[in-house]
Design a protein around this motif. Structure first.
Motif, short mmCIF file in Angstrom:
data_model
loop_
_atom_site.label_atom_id
_atom_site.label_comp_id
_atom_site.label_asym_id
_atom_site.label_seq_id
_atom_site.Cartn_x
_atom_site.Cartn_y
_atom_site.Cartn_z
N TYR A 201 0.85 -1.19 0.00
CA TYR A 201 0.00 0.00 0.00
C TYR A 201 0.89 1.24 0.00
N LYS A 202 0.51 2.25 -0.79
CA LYS A 202 1.29 3.48 -0.85
C LYS A 202 0.35 4.69 -0.90
N VAL A 203 0.78 5.75 -0.21
CA VAL A 203 0.07 7.02 -0.23
C VAL A 203 1.05 8.08 -0.71
N GLU A 204 0.61 8.96 -1.61
CA GLU A 204 1.49 9.97 -2.18
C GLU A 204 1.11 11.34 -1.65
N PHE A 205 2.15 12.12 -1.28
CA PHE A 205 1.94 13.46 -0.77
C PHE A 205 2.71 14.46 -1.63
N ASN A 206 2.19 15.69 -1.70
CA ASN A 206 2.93 16.80 -2.28
C ASN A 206 3.59 17.56 -1.14
N GLU A 207 4.88 17.84 -1.29
CA GLU A 207 5.59 18.57 -0.26
C GLU A 207 5.80 20.01 -0.73
N GLY A 208 5.19 20.93 0.00
CA GLY A 208 5.34 22.34 -0.33
C GLY A 208 5.93 23.09 0.85
N GLN A 209 6.93 23.94 0.60
CA GLN A 209 7.57 24.68 1.66
C GLN A 209 7.34 26.17 1.45
N GLY A 210 6.73 26.79 2.44
CA GLY A 210 6.46 28.21 2.34
C GLY A 210 7.72 29.03 2.50
N HIS A 211 7.66 30.27 1.95
CA HIS A 211 8.83 31.16 2.01
C HIS A 211 9.16 31.50 3.46
N GLU B 266 -3.55 -0.45 -4.42
CA GLU B 266 -2.77 -1.48 -3.75
C GLU B 266 -2.23 -2.48 -4.76
N GLU B 267 -1.13 -3.12 -4.41
CA GLU B 267 -0.53 -4.12 -5.27
C GLU B 267 -0.33 -5.41 -4.49
N ILE B 268 -0.37 -6.53 -5.21
CA ILE B 268 -0.21 -7.84 -4.59
C ILE B 268 0.66 -8.69 -5.49
N SER B 269 1.46 -9.56 -4.88
CA SER B 269 2.32 -10.44 -5.68
C SER B 269 2.34 -11.84 -5.08
N GLY C 174 2.60 -10.20 -10.38
CA GLY C 174 2.17 -9.02 -9.63
C GLY C 174 0.90 -8.44 -10.22
N PHE C 175 0.04 -7.93 -9.36
CA PHE C 175 -1.23 -7.35 -9.78
C PHE C 175 -1.41 -5.99 -9.13
N LYS C 176 -1.95 -5.05 -9.91
CA LYS C 176 -2.28 -3.73 -9.38
C LYS C 176 -3.78 -3.64 -9.23
N GLY C 177 -4.22 -3.21 -8.06
CA GLY C 177 -5.64 -3.25 -7.73
C GLY C 177 -6.48 -2.22 -8.46
N SER C 178 -7.74 -2.54 -8.62
CA SER C 178 -8.72 -1.62 -9.18
C SER C 178 -10.08 -1.99 -8.62
N ILE C 179 -11.00 -1.03 -8.66
CA ILE C 179 -12.38 -1.30 -8.25
C ILE C 179 -13.30 -0.77 -9.33
N GLU C 180 -14.56 -1.20 -9.28
CA GLU C 180 -15.50 -0.76 -10.28
C GLU C 180 -15.60 0.76 -10.28
N GLU C 181 -15.78 1.36 -11.45
CA GLU C 181 -15.77 2.82 -11.58
C GLU C 181 -16.84 3.47 -10.73
N SER C 182 -18.03 2.91 -10.69
CA SER C 182 -19.10 3.52 -9.91
C SER C 182 -18.76 3.54 -8.42
N LEU C 183 -18.10 2.47 -7.94
CA LEU C 183 -17.71 2.40 -6.54
C LEU C 183 -16.57 3.37 -6.27
N ARG C 184 -15.63 3.47 -7.21
CA ARG C 184 -14.51 4.38 -7.03
C ARG C 184 -14.99 5.83 -6.90
N VAL C 185 -15.92 6.20 -7.77
CA VAL C 185 -16.44 7.57 -7.74
C VAL C 185 -17.13 7.85 -6.42
N ALA C 186 -17.91 6.88 -5.93
CA ALA C 186 -18.62 7.07 -4.67
C ALA C 186 -17.66 7.22 -3.50
N ILE C 187 -16.57 6.45 -3.51
CA ILE C 187 -15.61 6.49 -2.41
C ILE C 187 -14.79 7.78 -2.43
#
Length: 229
Positions: A41-51, A66-69, A149-162
């Motif tokens: 499992y991975k979560v991506e963040f944007n790192e911004g540094q103020g002046h 998520e990925e599984i192998s 290895g497999f990369k996860g996906s869910i049905e589009e209607s469920l993804r939009v709702a989540i």
């Protein structure tokens, strides 16, 4: 009391809705169940540094699928009781074709549902590594390990709702299509077209009226003004 032995099953579909009428081919059942599997499992963040600040602020960008192998064993040596594989080479080729070959109707790689015990995983195969380990005198393989290895996906209607992707409080990335304008894209994302100047500044656009199709734009979360007391 232990239950009966269940083999891991992989079912292929030509549509990401995973409906029964979109199932293609036969269900794959592992000859020997994997000893383990890895979920990533991975979560991506944007790192911004103020002046003038000394530390960067991590702002949520997106949660990656998520990925599984698994390691699947194919064996025709006869040392494993009850296993009668005629040709490891043919079995592995069939497995590879199932995971990687294009579907004749959708003209793209298939979608898969993996079922084993408490595991239910939906996604696509994104990696396959084949290692042949033992051979007959004529060079034909009699044992192989396939790391899939497999990369996860869910049905589009469920993804939009989540995800509620139109929320103005989330970071968005959009690719400009023919006919898109920045005010219109802002309206679809924020519910108001008036934020186009802020988006233009965030993307360092010198001419927001002439954005080429295919350009990826960043739509930052809205910072709502606090209510006056």
């Amino acid at each position: 009391m232990p239950g009966k032995l269940e083999k891991i099953r992989i079912m292929a579909y030509n549509n990401p809705d995973y409906a029964d009428n979109h199932k293609v081919g036969d269900t794959f059942k592992a000859i020997i169940n994997p000893e383990s599997y890895v979920l990533d499992y991975k979560v991506e963040f944007n790192e911004g540094q103020g002046h003038g600040t000394s530390t960067a602020t991590q702002r949520f960008n997106l949660k990656k699928p998520e990925e599984i192998s698994f390691d699947f064993l194919f064996d025709s040596t006869g040392i494993i009781s009850g296993i009668k594989t005629e040709s490891v080479f043919d079995e592995v080729n069939s497995f590879r074709e199932m995971l990687l070959a294009y579907d004749s109707q959708s003209h793209e790689p298939k979608h898969f549902k993996l079922i084993w015990g408490h595991l239910l995983f939906k996604g696509r195969c994104n990696a396959l590594s084949i290692t042949y380990k033992l051979f007959n005198p004529d060079g034909s393989p009699i044992r192989a390990v396939c790391k899939a290895g497999f990369k996860g996906s869910i049905e589009e209607s469920l993804r939009v709702a989540i995800e509620a992707p139109q929320s103005p409080d989330l970071t968005h990335y959009r690719t400009v299509k023919q006919g898109d304008t920045l005010p219109l894209m802002c309206f679809h994302i924020y519910g108001d077209s008036k934020y186009y100047l802020q988006v233009a500044r965030a993307n360092k656009l010198h001419n927001f009226r002439d954005i080429k199709p295919g350009t990826e734009l960043f739509f930052p979360p809205l910072i709502k003004p606090s209510n006056p007391r």
